[in-house]
Design a protein around this motif. Structure first.
Motif, short mmCIF file in Angstrom:
data_model
loop_
_atom_site.label_atom_id
_atom_site.label_comp_id
_atom_site.label_asym_id
_atom_site.label_seq_id
_atom_site.Cartn_x
_atom_site.Cartn_y
_atom_site.Cartn_z
N ASN A 213 -2.44 -13.78 -2.95
CA ASN A 213 -1.44 -12.81 -2.51
C ASN A 213 -1.64 -11.46 -3.19
OD1 ASN A 213 -0.44 -14.99 -1.12
ND2 ASN A 213 1.42 -15.22 -2.34
N ALA A 214 -1.86 -11.51 -4.50
CA ALA A 214 -2.05 -10.28 -5.26
C ALA A 214 -3.34 -9.57 -4.83
CB ALA A 214 -2.08 -10.58 -6.75
N SER A 215 -4.38 -10.35 -4.50
CA SER A 215 -5.64 -9.74 -4.09
C SER A 215 -5.47 -8.99 -2.77
CB SER A 215 -6.73 -10.81 -3.96
OG SER A 215 -6.58 -11.59 -2.79
N LYS A 216 -4.69 -9.54 -1.85
CA LYS A 216 -4.50 -8.88 -0.57
C LYS A 216 -3.57 -7.68 -0.67
CE LYS A 216 -7.36 -11.22 1.85
NZ LYS A 216 -8.58 -10.56 2.38
N ALA A 217 -2.63 -7.73 -1.62
CA ALA A 217 -1.81 -6.54 -1.88
C ALA A 217 -2.70 -5.43 -2.42
CB ALA A 217 -0.71 -6.89 -2.87
N ALA A 218 -3.68 -5.80 -3.24
CA ALA A 218 -4.63 -4.82 -3.77
C ALA A 218 -5.46 -4.20 -2.65
CB ALA A 218 -5.54 -5.48 -4.80
N VAL A 219 -5.88 -5.01 -1.69
CA VAL A 219 -6.68 -4.51 -0.58
C VAL A 219 -5.88 -3.53 0.27
CG1 VAL A 219 -7.82 -5.17 1.59
CG2 VAL A 219 -8.22 -6.50 -0.50
N ARG A 220 -4.62 -3.82 0.52
CA ARG A 220 -3.76 -2.90 1.29
C ARG A 220 -3.67 -1.55 0.60
NH1 ARG A 220 1.51 -4.15 1.13
NH2 ARG A 220 1.99 -2.88 2.95
N HIS A 221 -3.41 -1.57 -0.70
CA HIS A 221 -3.26 -0.31 -1.43
C HIS A 221 -4.60 0.40 -1.61
CE1 HIS A 221 -0.45 2.31 -3.37
NE2 HIS A 221 -1.16 2.36 -4.49
N MET A 222 -5.66 -0.40 -1.70
CA MET A 222 -7.00 0.17 -1.78
C MET A 222 -7.31 0.99 -0.54
SD MET A 222 -10.67 -1.80 -1.99
CE MET A 222 -10.13 -2.87 -3.31
N ALA A 223 -6.97 0.44 0.64
CA ALA A 223 -7.22 1.15 1.90
C ALA A 223 -6.48 2.48 1.92
CB ALA A 223 -6.79 0.28 3.08
N ALA A 224 -5.22 2.47 1.49
CA ALA A 224 -4.44 3.71 1.48
C ALA A 224 -5.02 4.72 0.50
CB ALA A 224 -2.99 3.39 1.13
N SER A 225 -5.43 4.25 -0.67
CA SER A 225 -5.96 5.14 -1.71
C SER A 225 -7.28 5.77 -1.28
CB SER A 225 -6.15 4.36 -3.02
OG SER A 225 -4.93 3.81 -3.46
N LEU A 226 -8.18 4.95 -0.73
CA LEU A 226 -9.47 5.47 -0.28
C LEU A 226 -9.30 6.41 0.91
CD1 LEU A 226 -11.69 2.26 -0.54
CD2 LEU A 226 -11.60 4.20 -2.14
N ALA A 227 -8.31 6.12 1.75
CA ALA A 227 -8.05 6.98 2.91
C ALA A 227 -7.74 8.41 2.47
CB ALA A 227 -6.89 6.42 3.73
N VAL A 228 -6.94 8.54 1.43
CA VAL A 228 -6.60 9.86 0.92
C VAL A 228 -7.81 10.51 0.27
CG1 VAL A 228 -5.19 11.12 -0.76
CG2 VAL A 228 -4.15 9.30 0.62
#
Length: 308
Positions: A213-228
């Motif tokens: 669960n924590a790994s997938k939460a990291a992936v979600r936030h990773m996508a947002a961070s890299l997008a910016v």
């Protein structure tokens, strides 16, 4: 061709002659047929024609379904990455063969390759991308789909397995996105999709899977961070979060635990689990020009699971 009528048909051009006080009308009928116009069947921006795509974890499961969706949307240049190169190559061969069934396409029309890649290794990812770039010369759409899940209680979860899970799910997604961007930026941009999960938003029950669960939460936030970080460089990064999907692996697991399947379905508003092909439209949307102004977003496909 022409036909004779005793009376004139209204609104029909005709030439008139008088014979023995009887009026005859001559109507000429053209033998030229007009081909009916055909409206476009799909919005052109959804087409993957001419795009070079790469999908990790694509020898089977959801990653393989994403590849099929790309091919069905016009993609003919595709790299299938998976841990075992022979399985990736077999998947590439099978995908091309199935794409040619009931189609005018032939295997020669496709350039689909299988590449061995351990996404948990930065060096392996770099080498795989080098091979893909040597083959295609560019990359337009990349999907980081490789991932694993295990169920241990927090007290019992072995550390070596926690590390392995994070190396694949989190570090693997990061290495994949970074190499994709490095190759996309010089060509003017591209689309990256990180496959997350509803597990990054809610807590799954009844199975214990905190590290996942924590790994997938990291992936979600990773996508947002890299997008910016890459927005002004033309690289879009979005996340796709599936709910409970009936992949072959999931079906095998649930075949021995029907109560678990009933629990998941009872917690899903639509009352059933999703089919892998239910994700096809979303992955094509995120990877195509149809979403060209979309970055840092998440599409969740879960039958309403996260709403309650």
């Amino acid at each position: 061709m022409f036909s004779l009528f005793a009376r004139a048909a209204p609104h029909v051009p005709r030439s008139t002659v008088l014979t023995r006080n009887v009026q005859f009308s001559v109507r000429f009928q053209s033998t030229v047929t007009t081909k009916p116009k055909r409206a476009p069947r799909v919005l052109p921006s959804f087409s993957m024609e001419g795009k070079v795509c790469l999908v990790t974890g694509a020898a089977r499961g959801l990653g393989n379904e994403f590849c099929r969706a790309f091919v069905q949307s016009g993609c003919t240049d595709l790299a299938i990455l998976d841990l075992k190169e022979d399985e990736a190559k077999d998947a590439a061969t099978e995908l091309v063969a199935s794409a040619c069934v009931n189609s005018d396409m032939t295997p020669e029309d496709f350039n689909v390759i299988g590449v061995g890649c351990d996404v948990s290794s930065e060096l392996s990812v770099q080498r795989a991308f080098e091979q893909v770039m040597d083959n295609f010369g560019r990359l337009d759409s990349v999907v980081a789909s490789a991932g694993i899940v295990e169920n241990y209680s927090a007290f019992d979860y072995p550390f070596d397995r926690i590390k392995r899970l994070y190396d694949i799910n989190v570090h693997g997604a990061f290495f994949t996105a970074r190499e994709a961007a490095r190759n996309m930026i010089p060509q003017g941009g591209g689309s990256i999709v990180l496959v997350a999960s509803i597990s990054g938003t809610i807590i799954n029950i009844p199975q214990p899977q905190t590290p996942y669960n924590a790994s997938k939460a990291a992936v979600r936030h990773m996508a947002a961070s890299l997008a910016v970080e890459w927005a002004k460089k033309g690289v879009r990064v979005n996340a796709l979060s599936p709910g409970y999907m009936l992949t072959k692996l999931t079906k095998t697991i649930l075949a021995h635990d029907q109560d678990l399947k009933k629990t998941w379905e009872s917690l899903t508003p639509v009352g059933k689990m999703g089919e892998p092909e239910d994700l096809a439209g979303a992955i094509v949307f995120l990877s195509s020009d149809a979403s060209k102004y979309m970055t840092g977003s998440e599409i969740r496909i879960d039958g309403g699971y996260c709403l309650i």
